[in-house]
Design a protein around this motif. Structure first.
Motif, PDB file in Angstrom:
ATOM      1  N   MET A  32      47.744  43.873  68.763  1.00 56.29           N
ATOM      2  CA  MET A  32      47.265  42.488  68.730  1.00 56.29           C
ATOM      3  C   MET A  32      48.290  41.573  68.071  1.00 56.29           C
ATOM      4  SD  MET A  32      45.191  40.238  69.654  1.00 56.29           S
ATOM      5  CE  MET A  32      43.707  40.969  70.265  1.00 56.29           C
ATOM      6  N   VAL A  33      48.954  42.058  67.036  1.00 53.16           N
ATOM      7  CA  VAL A  33      50.001  41.274  66.371  1.00 53.16           C
ATOM      8  C   VAL A  33      51.115  40.944  67.358  1.00 53.16           C
ATOM      9  CG1 VAL A  33      51.860  41.475  64.656  1.00 53.16           C
ATOM     10  CG2 VAL A  33      49.519  42.010  64.017  1.00 53.16           C
ATOM     11  N   ARG A  34      51.503  41.922  68.163  1.00 54.81           N
ATOM     12  CA  ARG A  34      52.547  41.675  69.175  1.00 54.81           C
ATOM     13  C   ARG A  34      52.080  40.680  70.227  1.00 54.81           C
ATOM     14  NH1 ARG A  34      53.388  47.171  68.425  1.00 54.81           N
ATOM     15  NH2 ARG A  34      52.336  47.773  70.342  1.00 54.81           N
ATOM     16  N   ILE A  35      50.836  40.825  70.670  1.00 57.28           N
ATOM     17  CA  ILE A  35      50.282  39.900  71.665  1.00 57.28           C
ATOM     18  C   ILE A  35      50.244  38.483  71.107  1.00 57.28           C
ATOM     19  CG2 ILE A  35      48.173  39.257  72.907  1.00 57.28           C
ATOM     20  CD1 ILE A  35      47.625  42.285  73.214  1.00 57.28           C
ATOM     21  N   LEU A  36      49.870  38.357  69.842  1.00 59.63           N
ATOM     22  CA  LEU A  36      49.750  37.041  69.214  1.00 59.63           C
ATOM     23  C   LEU A  36      51.095  36.450  68.805  1.00 59.63           C
ATOM     24  CD1 LEU A  36      46.639  37.700  66.953  1.00 59.63           C
ATOM     25  CD2 LEU A  36      46.723  36.339  69.049  1.00 59.63           C
ATOM     26  N   GLY A  37      52.128  37.272  68.794  1.00 60.37           N
ATOM     27  CA  GLY A  37      53.432  36.779  68.371  1.00 60.37           C
ATOM     28  C   GLY A  37      53.543  36.627  66.869  1.00 60.37           C
ATOM     29  N   LEU A  38      52.801  37.449  66.146  1.00 58.32           N
ATOM     30  CA  LEU A  38      52.825  37.414  64.687  1.00 58.32           C
ATOM     31  C   LEU A  38      53.681  38.544  64.147  1.00 58.32           C
ATOM     32  CD1 LEU A  38      49.028  36.769  64.020  1.00 58.32           C
ATOM     33  CD2 LEU A  38      50.865  35.076  64.071  1.00 58.32           C
ATOM     34  N   GLU A  39      53.903  38.500  62.854  1.00 58.86           N
ATOM     35  CA  GLU A  39      54.658  39.551  62.187  1.00 58.86           C
ATOM     36  C   GLU A  39      53.881  39.977  60.950  1.00 58.86           C
ATOM     37  OE1 GLU A  39      58.974  39.979  59.989  1.00 58.86           O
ATOM     38  OE2 GLU A  39      58.715  38.453  61.538  1.00 58.86           O
ATOM     39  N   VAL A  40      53.718  41.268  60.777  1.00 55.77           N
ATOM     40  CA  VAL A  40      53.029  41.802  59.609  1.00 55.77           C
ATOM     41  C   VAL A  40      54.085  42.201  58.585  1.00 55.77           C
ATOM     42  CG1 VAL A  40      51.532  43.638  58.743  1.00 55.77           C
ATOM     43  CG2 VAL A  40      51.062  42.589  60.955  1.00 55.77           C
ATOM     44  N   LEU A  41      54.044  41.545  57.426  1.00 55.65           N
ATOM     45  CA  LEU A  41      55.027  41.820  56.378  1.00 55.65           C
ATOM     46  C   LEU A  41      54.533  42.857  55.378  1.00 55.65           C
ATOM     47  CD1 LEU A  41      56.220  38.165  55.709  1.00 55.65           C
ATOM     48  CD2 LEU A  41      57.256  39.900  57.198  1.00 55.65           C
ATOM     49  N   GLU A  42      53.222  42.939  55.218  1.00 50.09           N
ATOM     50  CA  GLU A  42      52.620  43.890  54.283  1.00 50.09           C
ATOM     51  C   GLU A  42      51.379  44.494  54.936  1.00 50.09           C
ATOM     52  OE1 GLU A  42      51.753  42.165  50.476  1.00 50.09           O
ATOM     53  OE2 GLU A  42      53.546  40.927  50.516  1.00 50.09           O
ATOM     54  N   PRO A  43      50.946  45.647  54.452  1.00 48.03           N
ATOM     55  CA  PRO A  43      49.745  46.272  55.031  1.00 48.03           C
ATOM     56  C   PRO A  43      48.507  45.366  54.989  1.00 48.03           C
ATOM     57  CG  PRO A  43      50.895  47.850  53.670  1.00 48.03           C
ATOM     58  CD  PRO A  43      51.585  46.527  53.482  1.00 48.03           C
ATOM     59  N   ARG A  44      48.429  44.459  54.029  1.00 41.30           N
ATOM     60  CA  ARG A  44      47.247  43.586  53.994  1.00 41.30           C
ATOM     61  C   ARG A  44      47.209  42.656  55.202  1.00 41.30           C
ATOM     62  NH1 ARG A  44      48.380  38.413  51.249  1.00 41.30           N
ATOM     63  NH2 ARG A  44      50.555  38.572  50.603  1.00 41.30           N
ATOM     64  N   GLY A  45      48.359  42.459  55.865  1.00 42.51           N
ATOM     65  CA  GLY A  45      48.374  41.684  57.106  1.00 42.51           C
ATOM     66  C   GLY A  45      47.555  42.368  58.188  1.00 42.51           C
ATOM     67  N   LEU A  46      47.590  43.705  58.205  1.00 42.22           N
ATOM     68  CA  LEU A  46      46.766  44.449  59.161  1.00 42.22           C
ATOM     69  C   LEU A  46      45.285  44.265  58.841  1.00 42.22           C
ATOM     70  CD1 LEU A  46      48.821  47.755  59.490  1.00 42.22           C
ATOM     71  CD2 LEU A  46      48.726  45.824  61.079  1.00 42.22           C
ATOM     72  N   SER A  47      44.970  44.201  57.545  1.00 41.73           N
ATOM     73  CA  SER A  47      43.578  43.952  57.149  1.00 41.73           C
ATOM     74  C   SER A  47      43.102  42.605  57.676  1.00 41.73           C
ATOM     75  CB  SER A  47      43.437  43.954  55.620  1.00 41.73           C
ATOM     76  OG  SER A  47      43.629  45.237  55.119  1.00 41.73           O
ATOM     77  N   GLU A  48      43.982  41.622  57.631  1.00 44.20           N
ATOM     78  CA  GLU A  48      43.629  40.286  58.120  1.00 44.20           C
ATOM     79  C   GLU A  48      43.347  40.307  59.616  1.00 44.20           C
ATOM     80  OE1 GLU A  48      42.433  36.585  57.564  1.00 44.20           O
ATOM     81  OE2 GLU A  48      43.089  37.922  55.969  1.00 44.20           O
TER      82      GLU A  48
END
Length: 151
Positions: A32-48
């Motif tokens: 989903m992050v790739r589809i949205l064009g976002l970048e996860v910098l920390e594991p809490r980004g996955l929680s979001e």
């Protein structure tokens, strides 16, 4: 889906898309992050992603799925889902204008958001013939001019 109105079919499609986006975000947040064009910098980004895109969309899709067959008493729930999707589309449209992000993927997402909002809202609109308490007749049925005389 035979026997279901187009409005109802579109509403189920909107609920299904909402649920699918929620499931994808919950179960595969990196995709989903790739589809949205976002970048996860920390594991809490996955929680979001799991929380906001996952469970929020699952809850909204679940409420829509529950509300569709229980209309008209559940219309406020469908209208609220339409409002949320419409607000998302408005936010994206503002971004397109302010940020200049006119990309095919962004425009496709905007179209999808508007379709889901429109579908959820249309499911709450009652047929005018049913609103008056009459029965709606098929489009190809012509009225009988002698019906009043036949009793």
């Amino acid at each position: 889906m035979a026997g279901m109105s187009l409005r109802t079919q579109l509403a189920y499609l909107a609920a299904g898309l909402t649920l699918a986006l929620g499931l994808l975000s919950l179960l595969n947040p990196l995709l989903m992050v790739r589809i949205l064009g976002l970048e996860v910098l920390e594991p809490r980004g996955l929680s979001e992603i799991r929380a906001t895109y996952g469970m929020l969309f699952l809850a909204m899709g679940g409420v829509m799925l529950w509300a569709i067959p229980t209309r008209p008493r559940s219309n406020p729930f469908l209208r609220f889902a339409a409002l949320l999707w419409g607000a998302t589309a408005l936010g994206r449209a503002i971004s397109v204008v302010i940020d200049g992000v006119i990309t095919p993927l962004n425009l496709a997402a905007l179209a999808l958001e508007l379709l889901v909002a429109f579908s959820a809202l249309q499911a709450t609109v009652r047929d005018p013939a049913r609103r008056r308490g009459g029965r709606s007749r098929p489009v190809d049925e012509t009225p009988d001019p002698l019906r009043a005389y036949r009793g």
